[in-house]
Motif scaffolding. Structure first.
Motif, short mmCIF file in Angstrom:
data_model
loop_
_atom_site.label_atom_id
_atom_site.label_comp_id
_atom_site.label_asym_id
_atom_site.label_seq_id
_atom_site.Cartn_x
_atom_site.Cartn_y
_atom_site.Cartn_z
N GLN A 110 0.76 -1.23 -0.20
CA GLN A 110 0.02 -0.09 0.05
C GLN A 110 0.84 1.21 -0.09
O GLN A 110 1.67 1.25 0.75
N THR A 111 0.48 2.07 -1.05
CA THR A 111 1.36 3.32 -0.95
C THR A 111 0.20 4.53 -0.68
O THR A 111 0.99 5.64 -0.50
N ASP A 112 -0.80 4.38 -1.16
CA ASP A 112 -1.71 5.53 -1.13
C ASP A 112 -2.84 5.45 -0.20
O ASP A 112 -3.93 4.96 -0.45
N ARG A 113 -2.97 6.07 1.14
CA ARG A 113 -3.91 5.77 1.98
C ARG A 113 -5.22 6.72 1.51
O ARG A 113 -6.37 6.17 1.89
N GLU A 114 -4.89 7.81 0.63
CA GLU A 114 -6.00 8.53 0.18
C GLU A 114 -6.83 7.55 -0.50
O GLU A 114 -8.24 7.39 -0.65
N GLU A 115 -6.09 6.84 -1.47
CA GLU A 115 -6.72 6.25 -2.67
C GLU A 115 -7.50 4.95 -2.18
O GLU A 115 -8.69 4.71 -2.47
N ILE A 116 -6.96 4.54 -0.84
CA ILE A 116 -7.84 3.23 -0.24
C ILE A 116 -9.24 4.02 0.49
O ILE A 116 -10.17 3.33 0.09
N ALA A 117 -8.90 4.96 1.07
CA ALA A 117 -10.13 5.53 1.75
C ALA A 117 -11.17 6.08 0.80
O ALA A 117 -12.40 6.28 0.99
N ALA A 118 -10.88 6.27 -0.48
CA ALA A 118 -11.70 6.77 -1.53
C ALA A 118 -12.43 5.88 -2.44
O ALA A 118 -13.23 6.09 -3.18
N GLN A 119 -12.08 4.77 -1.93
CA GLN A 119 -12.80 3.56 -2.70
C GLN A 119 -14.41 3.50 -2.50
O GLN A 119 -14.81 3.87 -1.30
N ARG A 120 -15.04 3.19 -3.43
CA ARG A 120 -16.42 3.08 -3.21
C ARG A 120 -16.89 1.69 -3.31
O ARG A 120 -16.16 0.72 -3.92
N VAL A 121 -18.23 1.45 -3.08
CA VAL A 121 -18.68 -0.01 -3.21
C VAL A 121 -19.13 0.04 -4.79
O VAL A 121 -19.98 0.90 -5.29
N PRO A 122 -18.28 -0.97 -5.69
CA PRO A 122 -18.32 -0.94 -6.85
C PRO A 122 -19.81 -1.37 -7.35
O PRO A 122 -20.53 -2.18 -6.65
N THR A 123 -20.31 -0.98 -8.51
CA THR A 123 -21.20 -1.59 -9.24
C THR A 123 -21.08 -2.72 -9.91
O THR A 123 -19.70 -2.75 -10.30
N LEU A 124 -21.61 -3.89 -10.06
CA LEU A 124 -21.26 -4.99 -11.01
C LEU A 124 -20.91 -4.65 -12.24
O LEU A 124 -19.92 -5.24 -12.82
N ARG A 125 -21.64 -3.52 -12.92
CA ARG A 125 -21.00 -3.13 -14.37
C ARG A 125 -19.73 -2.47 -14.22
O ARG A 125 -19.01 -2.94 -15.04
N GLU A 126 -19.44 -1.89 -13.27
CA GLU A 126 -17.73 -1.57 -13.29
C GLU A 126 -17.06 -2.58 -13.02
O GLU A 126 -15.86 -2.75 -13.64
N ALA A 127 -17.43 -3.60 -12.37
CA ALA A 127 -16.50 -4.78 -12.17
C ALA A 127 -16.31 -5.28 -13.28
O ALA A 127 -15.29 -5.88 -13.63
N LEU A 128 -17.51 -5.48 -14.05
CA LEU A 128 -17.20 -6.28 -15.19
C LEU A 128 -16.41 -5.55 -16.53
O LEU A 128 -15.81 -6.13 -17.13
N ALA A 129 -16.72 -4.28 -16.34
CA ALA A 129 -15.66 -3.55 -17.15
C ALA A 129 -14.08 -3.72 -16.87
O ALA A 129 -13.39 -3.76 -17.82
N LEU A 130 -13.91 -3.74 -15.49
CA LEU A 130 -12.37 -4.11 -15.28
C LEU A 130 -12.14 -5.50 -15.88
O LEU A 130 -10.89 -5.61 -16.67
N THR A 131 -13.17 -6.73 -15.56
CA THR A 131 -12.66 -7.99 -16.12
C THR A 131 -12.61 -7.78 -17.73
O THR A 131 -11.71 -8.39 -18.16
N ARG A 132 -13.34 -7.31 -18.32
CA ARG A 132 -13.23 -7.31 -19.71
C ARG A 132 -12.11 -6.46 -20.29
O ARG A 132 -11.37 -6.92 -21.11
N ALA A 133 -11.80 -5.21 -19.62
CA ALA A 133 -10.69 -4.63 -20.05
C ALA A 133 -9.17 -5.16 -19.78
O ALA A 133 -8.35 -5.15 -20.57
N HIS A 134 -9.38 -6.20 -18.95
CA HIS A 134 -7.85 -6.74 -18.54
C HIS A 134 -7.88 -8.34 -18.89
O HIS A 134 -6.90 -8.95 -18.45
N ARG A 135 -8.99 -8.65 -19.27
CA ARG A 135 -9.22 -10.09 -19.55
C ARG A 135 -8.84 -11.04 -18.03
O ARG A 135 -8.10 -11.78 -18.29
#
Ligand code: G3P
Ligand code: MG
Length: 277
Positions: A110-135
């Motif tokens: 971990q390098t960025d505590r602000e990035e961690i605190a800024a995480q939101r509950v993802p939507t499944l749509r966002e999660a699928l976009a990550l899966t698709r983008a990175h296979r």
């Protein structure tokens, strides 16, 4: 199609995105898991009050968000996910708790505590976009909505999103609520499914799994031995176990022939497993 055989990779699946690496079930966790050698990720989904699929494990927002510290939501304890609008959930931090109280976290990466605190509950749509983008293949677990308004809707909602998401071959659907798997099979027979179990094997296990039409069995890891793995393989079923966090356990399970290990610590196990060409 078998998402675990789509490309050369080994069998390490990051549980809740890799919950030692970053707040569980966040996109940040999945990105860390990918970078540190996981071959796929597991996540949990539930319906919000307005029918949005959110990536969150518990049926309340209390443990993994800052909802309890938000005065505007004080009267809505115990903060059930299915009683909140998606846009309300999206105002919450899904990461602050990790910095304060996650039971097992690996801050080395971990390098960025602000990035961690800024995480939101993802939507499944966002999660699928990550899966698709990175296979980056996904094990999508539908949480048990029994007794909630979404119980009869959740499978169809998931399948609608999958139809839009262009993630063919990258998603394995699982659930402890096996009737969801039967529904999914009826609506979309080409989608691979897996039966989760926790305490005991269903009676007549192989027949049960065949009737459900699943491609994999997902027991809690202490429930398996080499004979069971052999029997499941002989029936054409794969065996993916959870939640395996110790290298010694992982080694033993791989020795039994288990096909995938679902782990909070992909960074600890990634170099144990042979890559399947
Ligand atoms: O899918 C494996 C595992 O995630 C099941 O248990 O409670 O962590 O969702 P749970
Ligand atoms: Mg899960």
């Amino acid at each position: 199609m078998d998402p675990f055989l789509l490309r050369p990779f080994g069998p390490i699946c990051a549980h809740r995105g890799g919950s030692s690496l970053a707040p569980e079930n966040t996109l940040l966790a999945a990105r860390y898991a990918m970078a540190l050698g996981a071959h796929c990720w597991e996540l949990d989904v539930q319906l919000s009050a307005d029918g949005e699929l959110l990536v969150i494990h518990d049926d309340t927002l209390a443990r993994t968000t800052d909802v309890a510290a938000r005065p505007e939501f004080a009267a809505r304890a115990p903060w059930l996910v299915h009683e909140f609008l998606a846009e309300e959930v999206r105002t919450l931090s899904a990461g602050a708790w990790f910095l304060e109280s996650a039971p097992h976290r690996d801050m080395e990466h971990q390098t960025d505590r602000e990035e961690i605190a800024a995480q939101r509950v993802p939507t499944l749509r966002e999660a699928l976009a990550l899966t698709r983008a990175h296979r980056f293949p996904m094990n999508l677990e539908i949480k048990d909505h029994a007794g909630q308004p979404g119980d009869g809707l959740v499978v169809a909602r998931v399948l609608d999103l999958l139809a839009e998401a262009q993630c063919d071959g990258l998603v394995l659907l699982s659930s402890f609520r096996h009737e969801y798997l039967a529904q999914a099979r009826a609506l979309c027979p080409s989608l691979p499914t897996a039966a989760l179990v926790e305490d005991r094997h269903p009676d007549n296990l192989i027949d049960f799994l065949r009737r459900l039409g699943v491609m994999a069995y997902h027991p809690e890891y202490t429930m398996v031995d080499a004979a069971l793995v052999h029997e499941l393989h002989a029936a054409g079923l794969r065996v993916h176990v959870w939640t395996v966090n110790e290298r010694a356990h992982a080694r033993a399970l791989l020795g039994m022939g288990v096909d995938a290990l679902i782990t909070d610590w992909p960074q600890r196990l990634a170099n144990l497993a042979p890559v399947v060409a």
